[in-house]
Design an enzyme around this catalytic site. Structure first.
Site, PDB file in Angstrom:
ATOM      1  CG  ASP A 121      -3.546   3.900  -3.605  1.00 30.34           C
ATOM      2  OD1 ASP A 121      -4.374   3.062  -4.005  1.00 30.34           O
ATOM      3  OD2 ASP A 121      -3.809   4.735  -2.720  1.00 30.34           O
ATOM      4  CD  GLU A 122      -5.577  -0.791  -1.520  1.00 36.38           C
ATOM      5  OE1 GLU A 122      -5.259  -1.563  -0.589  1.00 36.38           O
ATOM      6  OE2 GLU A 122      -6.587  -0.062  -1.486  1.00 36.38           O
ATOM      7  CG  ASP A 171      -2.015   0.992   1.193  1.00 33.61           C
ATOM      8  OD1 ASP A 171      -2.174   1.641   0.149  1.00 33.61           O
ATOM      9  OD2 ASP A 171      -2.731   1.131   2.204  1.00 33.61           O
TER      10      ASP A 171
END
Length: 359
Positions: A107-108, A13
């Site tokens: 983003d993860e 993350d």
């Protein structure tokens, strides 16, 4: 009976991704409280820097409240093309270690490194290497959670944020979950947490003491899910072929709407929210569907397909407005939603391989 196969799962993350990219690209913003998206007069914050989070500024907070909480806040216009560019860099790093990468957003992502291209037996070492590579190659920090399944890995990734990681080994999973505050369980939102508090459930240990029948009675279909996860049971595989078929946003109103003027106001906000979600996934689509639930709970959908891909809120709203006026409302309205389908995603076939776990 075949022996249980344990997996090595990493959840990576990025730390305050959108805000961190803005601070990376603009040195004048570094160390300052910034909010990506929104403004002091209107709009909603998409992401906040850690400097802004200290004041209580979070994603989905209105720009007005962000300014109230942090008078020094700096609002920055989102640049999704840039975020997608950096996300692609990070994805390349993941793929050097394993092909089993399941992106959740820009983003993860989850990585299954049970079998990995580097032949590294330790998932913790792989996570350290990946985070170091991300920092070296992008200038950004990432946090990671490492464990035997996706649920525990995701919870663990939030444990030592920012720029940290936590490993929950197989023999540590149950104690880790038992000691975890119930609000930290991924999938337990604010409303559910409040209900659990009322039932005397404050930690994983409290949750584990409740029967499956009790949880199903109080939480419906989610009951068995809660019963299993607190016991470390979560069999969902990392699926690199995970393809979103549609992206949707909808809202149920506290009071039924009878005026189309009020409905348009709600739809405009819904279109803006959908645009933000689409931006996070970096996708667009051709078919807009308007979902209407009436006061009598009957459901109706109306769709329009464009000859080209769209993602902008103005086009989403225009299509929803056209669909709203397509025919007369039969009752007052309790829910409105907009979804985008026919997406510009490409399906891929993958082969899942699982080997003996070596943590």
């Amino acid at each position: 009976m075949e022996p249980k196969v344990l997996r090595k799962i990493i959840h990576v993350d990025m730390d305050a991704f959108y805000a961190s990219v803005e601070q990376l690209d603009n040195p004048e913003l570094r160390g300052k409280p910034i909010a990506v998206g929104g403004s002091e007069n209107r709009g909603v914050v998409s992401a906040a820097s850690y400097e802004a989070r200290k004041f209580g500024v979070r994603s989905a907070l209105s720009g007005v409240l962000a300014k109230k909480y942090c008078p020094e806040i700096i609002f920055v216009r989102p640049r999704f093309d840039r975020y997608k560019e950096v996300s692609a860099q990070i994805r390349k790093i993941f793929l050097e270690y394993t092909d089993k990468v399941e992106p959740l957003s820009l983003d993860e992502a989850y990585l299954d490194v049970t079998e990995n291209k580097k032949g590294i037996p330790s998932a913790s070492i792989i996570a350290e290497q990946i985070r170091a590579r991300i920092l070296t190659e992008t200038g950004l920090t990432a946090s990671a959670g490492i464990s035997i399944n996706k649920f525990v890995a995701k919870v663990a990734s939030d444990y030592n944020k920012p720029n940290g990681q936590k490993t929950v080994a197989p023999d540590e999973v149950i104690p880790f979950l038992e000691n975890l505050p119930i609000k930290k369980f991924y999938g337990v939102g604010k409303v559910t947490a409040e209900k659990m508090y009322q039932l005397g459930i404050f930690t994983g240990k409290d949750l584990k003491e409740r029967s499956e029948e009790f949880l199903e009675k109080n939480f419906g279909k989610s009951g068995p899910y809660y019963y299993n996860i607190v016991r470390g049971i979560h069999n969902s595989e990392v699926k690199s072929e995970r393809i979103a078929k549609s992206v949707a946003t909808e809202h149920t109103f506290s009071e039924n709407l009878t005026s189309e003027v009020f409905m348009l106001e709600k739809l405009e906000k819904t279109a803006a929210e959908l645009e933000r979600r689409i931006g996070r996934y970096g996708i667009s689509g051709k078919t807009v569907t308007l979902k209407i639930k009436y006061s009598d709970f009957s459901l109706q959908t109306r769709s329009k397909t464009f000859p080209y891909y769209i993602a902008h809120k103005s086009l989403l709203f225009d299509a929803a407005k056209e669909l709203l006026y397509q025919e007369k409302m039969k009752e007052s309205v309790r829910l409105l939603g907009i979804s985008l389908s026919n997406l510009n995603t490409e399906e891929k076939k993958t082969v899942a391989v699982q080997l003996k776990f070596d943590f």
